[in-house]
Write a protein that holds these residues in place. Structure first.
Motif, PDB file in Angstrom:
ATOM      1  N   VAL A  28      29.212  25.775  75.211  1.00 12.96           N
ATOM      2  CA  VAL A  28      29.003  24.864  76.331  1.00 12.96           C
ATOM      3  C   VAL A  28      28.780  25.666  77.613  1.00 12.96           C
ATOM      4  N   MET A  84      32.914  27.032  77.403  1.00 10.22           N
ATOM      5  CA  MET A  84      33.700  26.733  76.202  1.00 10.22           C
ATOM      6  C   MET A  84      32.903  27.196  75.007  1.00 10.22           C
ATOM      7  N   VAL A 111      35.749  22.143  70.106  1.00 11.83           N
ATOM      8  CA  VAL A 111      35.161  21.846  71.411  1.00 11.83           C
ATOM      9  C   VAL A 111      35.249  20.357  71.729  1.00 11.83           C
ATOM     10  N   LEU A 112      34.883  19.520  70.763  1.00 11.00           N
ATOM     11  CA  LEU A 112      34.738  18.085  71.067  1.00 11.00           C
ATOM     12  C   LEU A 112      36.068  17.345  71.100  1.00 11.00           C
ATOM     13  N   SER A 129      35.902  19.083  77.418  1.00 16.41           N
ATOM     14  CA  SER A 129      34.473  19.021  77.086  1.00 16.41           C
ATOM     15  C   SER A 129      33.749  17.902  77.830  1.00 16.41           C
ATOM     16  N   HIS A 167      32.502  18.756  81.273  1.00 16.49           N
ATOM     17  CA  HIS A 167      31.290  19.581  81.356  1.00 16.49           C
ATOM     18  C   HIS A 167      30.035  18.793  80.969  1.00 16.49           C
ATOM     19  N   LEU A 201      29.465  16.680  78.366  1.00 15.23           N
ATOM     20  CA  LEU A 201      29.115  16.465  76.959  1.00 15.23           C
ATOM     21  C   LEU A 201      29.357  15.014  76.559  1.00 15.23           C
TER      22      LEU A 201
END
Lengths: 263, 285
Positions: free
Chosen positions: B223, B231, B238-239, B244, B247, B249
């Protein structure tokens, strides 16, 4: 109505569809199903080969594209086909000037559009230097600035990150609750699921299904045949052995059901 | 075969910073990133986070074509990008653009696929063999003699990808490959990427906003935000990390639901990547 391209390809094949004032309509279907061809008929850019398109009860054939455009704003899929001005500011004010808006109003709308779509820092820049996502936002900004009654968005989420997508959702909802008629062509089933529009499914130039999003998205075979996937929450719902009466509209609904089950 | 281990990385970005000429702010700031052979990596982040600039640095457009302030280095398969001619880089790194229209231009599909090979000066027989091979892999043999402009968007994309794969690159970069595709065509492309990765060992770096399409096949998500890598980890790491969404997403619903459940003390034994996997976990007694 039917539309045959100059090369003989039948892009629309006996389509009948009525969209009421204030409706929120999503159109899905495979690449080449006729979705874009259909929406290009709404502002008279294309004229049907047979059948007719009525806007507010009047045959679109008798009305110029310029006149229809005042009422119907279309943001096309590929912004490069739409953008032409030397600056972002001009792009937004071009139509406003053409429609004869007064200067104060133009100024106000321009500022609103630049601000809302995060384009302020570029207002003097050429549209050509913008990224794909920014160009897309600029096409939306330049249409929404003249406040058309009907807003047609062709693949609005392409190239947009989560923040811009959330903004698009907000725009669509706001415009809809402000009484606009909204038509959205999209492959992005997650986006459509958040909006819950009336959903029209097209395949090979025909309308093969038309109904509430929550109902149509459960018709797995029909969707498969039209090359449309189910949103994640619907796919999850359908794979559950025990489940509520209707699919989860959002994560928090899914969460309360699942936590209830697991207690 | 794809081997995924901590050996010498295929792509190594080392302390890379870049500012475009005349631009007041840095497009990239101290980016460090390693991509191993055989990985499938999603490069994510909101518009303007520096993804496109980073990709330009990988294929050499930066610094070869774009002037600016360049610090640090990128090494692709042992070659330092800034010191490697773009022609050589083009053979190592395949690049599929968002819109395949910009990439295919010959009179027939097979001529189009052969175009890059002709530039490499390969013998005719070898070209023929490779063109047939990739058309087979991508299931586009029936299109061989068709003019590319008559094809559907999904077919055009396959043709453009075939032209890239025929060059046998080690690394293929896909820039928002599904954005113009209907959902089924998009998931077919995803299966194809997985197949090329498994069978030819090709490493993929994919820029994509619709993460739900790729999380089932991706090894890692990287990311970026404001020109930095902020990240990285497996899709699940990550998710399900609350940072997250800050940022930019779009967290696929399955991952949000998994995290929310965990937060309420009801963590599923296995983190699902698809709705079907999640249902399996939930259906388990």
């Amino acid at each position: 109505m039917t539309f045959v391209h100059q090369n003989g390809v039948k892009a629309l094949d006996g389509v009948s569809l009525t969209i009421e004032k204030h409706e929120l309509v999503g159109i899905v279907g495979e690449n080449g199903a006729g979705k874009t061809t259909l929406v290009r008929h709404i502002n008279g850019l294309l004229r049907p080969t047979s059948g007719s398109v009525l806007i507010d009860g009047a045959d679109a054939r008798g009305t110029s594209v310029a006149k229809l455009s005042r009422k119907i704003g279309i943001a096309f899929q590929n912004p490069d086909h739409q953008l032409f001005s030397e600056s972002v500011e001009h792009e937004i004010t071009f139509a406003l000037k053409n429609f004869g808006f007064d200067d104060a109003l133009i100024e106000q709308r321009l500022n609103w559009a630049l601000d809302f779509f995060g384009l302020k820092e570029y207002h003097k820049s050429s549209p050509l230097i913008l990224s794909g996502g920014e160009k897309k936002r600029l096409t939306l900004a330049s249409i929404l600035a003249w406040d058309p009654e009907v807003v047609v968005l062709d693949e609005p989420t392409v190239g947009q990150d989560a923040i811009q997508k959330a903004k698009l959702l907000e725009i669509a909802r706001t415009l809809h609750s402000a009484g606009k008629t909204i038509i959205i062509v999209s492959h992005d089933v997650e986006f459509l699921w958040s909006l819950q529009p009336r959903l029209v499914v097209m395949k090979r130039g025909r309308v093969v299904e038309d109904g509430p999003c929550a109902v149509v998205m459960q018709e797995r075979e029909l969707l498969e045949d039209a090359r449309v996937s189910q949103p994640q929450l619907v796919a999850l719902y359908e794979s559950l052995s025990r489940r509520p009466a209707s699919p989860f509209q959002d994560v928090s609904q899914a969460l309360s059901w699942v936590s209830g089950e697991r207690r | 075969m794809a081997s995924k281990g901590p050996e010498v990385p295929l792509l190594s970005v080392e302390g890379l910073s870049f500012s475009y000429l005349d631009s007041p702010r840095a497009a990239l700031t101290d980016v460090n990133l390693k991509i191993n052979r055989g990985e499938i990596v999603i490069l994510a982040g909101q518009s303007g986070c520096g993804k496109s600039t980073l990709l330009r640095c990988v294929n050499g457009l930066i610094p070869h074509m774009y002037p600016g302030d360049y610090k640090g280095r990128i090494v692709v398969d042992g070659d330092v990008v800034a010191e490697t001619p773009m022609g050589k880089l083009a053979q190592m790194v395949g690049f599929l653009f968002q819109n395949p229209e910009n990439q295919i231009f010959m009179f027939s599909v097979e001529r189009d696929i052969a175009f890059g090979l002709e530039n490499q000066g390969l013998p005719r027989q070898e070209m023929r063999r490779r063109v047939d091979e990739v058309m087979g892999l991508l299931h586009i043999e029936p299109l061989a003699l068709r003019p590319p402009h008559e094809l559907s968007d999904g077919q055009k994309q396959r043709v453009a990808l075939a032209g890239i794969i025929a060059m046998r690159p080690n690394l293929v970069i896909l820039d928002e490959p599904t954005s113009l595709l209907d959902p089924k065509t998009a998931s077919e492309l995803v299966s194809l990427v997985s197949k090329l990765n498994k069978e030819l060992g090709i490493t993929f770096v994919i820029v994509e906003h619709r993460l739900e399409l790729l999380t089932p096949i991706a090894d890692r998500i990287v990311v970026m935000d404001k020109g930095r890598v902020v990240m990285e980890g497996t899709p699940t790491e990550v998710l399900t990390n609350p940072a997250s969404s800050t940022h930019g997403l779009a967290i696929p619903p399955v991952f949000s639901l998994y995290s929310e459940l965990a937060e309420r003390g009801s963590r599923l034994p296995r983190a699902p990547l698809t709705p079907e996997e999640m249902a399996q976990e939930l259906n388990a007694p």
